[in-house]
Design a protein around this motif. Sequence first.
Motif, PDB file in Angstrom:
ATOM      1  N   SER A 109      -5.996   7.937 -10.243  1.00 32.71           N
ATOM      2  CA  SER A 109      -7.140   8.730  -9.796  1.00 32.71           C
ATOM      3  C   SER A 109      -8.207   7.850  -9.160  1.00 32.71           C
ATOM      4  O   SER A 109      -8.877   8.259  -8.203  1.00 32.71           O
ATOM      5  CB  SER A 109      -7.737   9.502 -10.975  1.00 32.71           C
ATOM      6  N   PHE A 110      -8.360   6.626  -9.662  1.00 32.50           N
ATOM      7  CA  PHE A 110      -9.346   5.706  -9.102  1.00 32.50           C
ATOM      8  C   PHE A 110      -8.899   5.223  -7.730  1.00 32.50           C
ATOM      9  O   PHE A 110      -9.721   5.101  -6.805  1.00 32.50           O
ATOM     10  CB  PHE A 110      -9.545   4.531 -10.051  1.00 32.50           C
ATOM     11  N   MET A 111      -7.613   4.957  -7.563  1.00 32.08           N
ATOM     12  CA  MET A 111      -7.108   4.561  -6.241  1.00 32.08           C
ATOM     13  C   MET A 111      -7.362   5.649  -5.213  1.00 32.08           C
ATOM     14  O   MET A 111      -7.805   5.376  -4.089  1.00 32.08           O
ATOM     15  CB  MET A 111      -5.613   4.261  -6.310  1.00 32.08           C
ATOM     16  N   ARG A 112      -7.077   6.893  -5.594  1.00 29.02           N
ATOM     17  CA  ARG A 112      -7.314   8.004  -4.658  1.00 29.02           C
ATOM     18  C   ARG A 112      -8.797   8.120  -4.328  1.00 29.02           C
ATOM     19  O   ARG A 112      -9.173   8.371  -3.175  1.00 29.02           O
ATOM     20  CB  ARG A 112      -6.786   9.301  -5.258  1.00 29.02           C
ATOM     21  N   GLU A 113      -9.634   7.933  -5.327  1.00 30.18           N
ATOM     22  CA  GLU A 113     -11.080   7.984  -5.100  1.00 30.18           C
ATOM     23  C   GLU A 113     -11.516   6.900  -4.119  1.00 30.18           C
ATOM     24  O   GLU A 113     -12.355   7.144  -3.233  1.00 30.18           O
ATOM     25  CB  GLU A 113     -11.804   7.805  -6.433  1.00 30.18           C
ATOM     26  N   ILE A 114     -10.954   5.695  -4.256  1.00 32.02           N
ATOM     27  CA  ILE A 114     -11.289   4.593  -3.352  1.00 32.02           C
ATOM     28  C   ILE A 114     -10.922   4.950  -1.915  1.00 32.02           C
ATOM     29  O   ILE A 114     -11.716   4.766  -0.982  1.00 32.02           O
ATOM     30  CB  ILE A 114     -10.558   3.310  -3.791  1.00 32.02           C
TER      31      ILE A 114
ATOM     32  N   ALA B 136       0.505   2.289  -6.281  1.00 29.62           N
ATOM     33  CA  ALA B 136      -0.315   2.230  -5.067  1.00 29.62           C
ATOM     34  C   ALA B 136       0.491   2.601  -3.832  1.00 29.62           C
ATOM     35  O   ALA B 136      -0.017   3.265  -2.915  1.00 29.62           O
ATOM     36  CB  ALA B 136      -0.915   0.833  -4.899  1.00 29.62           C
ATOM     37  N   GLU B 137       1.736   2.182  -3.803  1.00 31.80           N
ATOM     38  CA  GLU B 137       2.580   2.445  -2.636  1.00 31.80           C
ATOM     39  C   GLU B 137       2.728   3.943  -2.397  1.00 31.80           C
ATOM     40  O   GLU B 137       2.578   4.432  -1.270  1.00 31.80           O
ATOM     41  CB  GLU B 137       3.945   1.802  -2.855  1.00 31.80           C
ATOM     42  N   GLU B 138       2.979   4.689  -3.443  1.00 32.07           N
ATOM     43  CA  GLU B 138       3.127   6.139  -3.323  1.00 32.07           C
ATOM     44  C   GLU B 138       1.817   6.788  -2.885  1.00 32.07           C
ATOM     45  O   GLU B 138       1.807   7.669  -2.006  1.00 32.07           O
ATOM     46  CB  GLU B 138       3.570   6.712  -4.666  1.00 32.07           C
ATOM     47  N   ILE B 139       0.713   6.370  -3.474  1.00 35.76           N
ATOM     48  CA  ILE B 139      -0.580   6.978  -3.173  1.00 35.76           C
ATOM     49  C   ILE B 139      -0.995   6.702  -1.728  1.00 35.76           C
ATOM     50  O   ILE B 139      -1.452   7.598  -1.011  1.00 35.76           O
ATOM     51  CB  ILE B 139      -1.640   6.464  -4.165  1.00 35.76           C
ATOM     52  N   VAL B 140      -0.830   5.462  -1.289  1.00 34.36           N
ATOM     53  CA  VAL B 140      -1.217   5.105   0.077  1.00 34.36           C
ATOM     54  C   VAL B 140      -0.352   5.836   1.091  1.00 34.36           C
ATOM     55  O   VAL B 140      -0.858   6.360   2.097  1.00 34.36           O
ATOM     56  CB  VAL B 140      -1.132   3.576   0.274  1.00 34.36           C
ATOM     57  N   ARG B 141       0.920   5.920   0.847  1.00 33.16           N
ATOM     58  CA  ARG B 141       1.810   6.580   1.799  1.00 33.16           C
ATOM     59  C   ARG B 141       1.553   8.079   1.860  1.00 33.16           C
ATOM     60  O   ARG B 141       1.784   8.716   2.891  1.00 33.16           O
ATOM     61  CB  ARG B 141       3.265   6.292   1.441  1.00 33.16           C
ATOM     62  N   ASP B 142       1.068   8.665   0.766  1.00 31.00           N
ATOM     63  CA  ASP B 142       0.690  10.074   0.787  1.00 31.00           C
ATOM     64  C   ASP B 142      -0.603  10.297   1.567  1.00 31.00           C
ATOM     65  O   ASP B 142      -0.825  11.378   2.110  1.00 31.00           O
ATOM     66  CB  ASP B 142       0.495  10.597  -0.646  1.00 31.00           C
ATOM     67  N   HIS B 143      -1.448   9.268   1.616  1.00 33.54           N
ATOM     68  CA  HIS B 143      -2.795   9.427   2.160  1.00 33.54           C
ATOM     69  C   HIS B 143      -2.891   9.100   3.647  1.00 33.54           C
ATOM     70  O   HIS B 143      -3.736   9.667   4.347  1.00 33.54           O
ATOM     71  CB  HIS B 143      -3.759   8.531   1.374  1.00 33.54           C
TER      72      HIS B 143
END
Length: 371
Positions: A232-237, A266-273
């Motif tokens: 959740s913090f990574m997404r917030e960043i 992080a890899e999954e979150i960044v690629r989704d974003h």
Amino acid sequence: MDRRTFLSGIACGGALGGYVLTRDEREESGDPQGSGEPRDRRDERTDDPNGRDDASAGDSDDPSDEDSVGDEDAESVVDRVADAEGIVVFTYDDSPLEDYTLTYEVHREYGVPGCTAACPGYMEERDTSLDPGQLREMQDDGWGVLSHTYRHRALGHIELTEPAREGDDRLYVQANRHGAIADDPLVVFDEGTETTATVAGRGSDSVGQYVELAEPIAETVGQSGYVRYPGSFMREILEKTDARLESWGLEVTGFVYPYGRYDGLAEEIVRDHYDAVANHRYGGGHNDLEGLDPTAMRRMYVETDKATEDDVDAFMRTAADEEVLAIVGGHSQYDTLTEDRIRYTIEAALERDLAIVTMGEALTVLEHLDG
């Protein structure tokens, strides 16, 4: 129409719109830089003698301010193309002031764009960083803007080098990147255990690098474990980074991992974003067009401690010979990315009829290849 013919018809994105002297031609002409202009032209573009624009809103009554190269549709890109042998994207990390006073200046002389991977927190807090007005000027002149997180946080997980035992107030790690900003939340985990912690700082001792914790860790995590930020913090960043850049009138067209730390969640979150990631994996820099996933691309550093001139020549030669999207990277605030090296790299691309494009333009090329 085969892929090479199509690429030559769409890829350039303005990079080859004007004639640029090669190294040999400039030497013969007696103009080694090929510009005929003074290096420092900041006073022509700003009322501030220090070259900084304190405006933060990015609003303008001039409709041309909205027409950056990266915003042009595919047809406009095609109109600006002339028989490119391939495409290459230049990326520069951390948004230092040198992106404006060095890399932008050199790129302007050749009429080719680059991309700045920006940290808006640095831009707000540091006189050594770009200000929003400078980056807007670059974007309006055809540059791309990528996210590099708000304050250059390492998103990927990092290995523990010692067990984190219940009651410990230090995490010994392979690199203490997660300890850079006090009060950041952390997750410490191994295959069977997951617990949380809060950053107090970082340091090193005879054992190694460590992240200092605000409170002792509540559970034991083995030496095979890792530390990372909560998802959740990574997404917030990422959301905060994009929102700040967009509030300055900037369009974010991709992402660059700080420190190259891409592992784990992080890899999954960044690629989704993001639609494009320039350094999803280490090494390489030649990304095959066939079946390319733009969120899984690689780049090659061209700094003098990372590559020789022969390496740069070989890289560009392969980019011209193969059906690839080539990406290069560097840090303009480092002494290892000299003006001469930037010039050499640009010329190595242009002499092989490679189109230098932004990440946004590269995505346009990929979309039409898949269409």
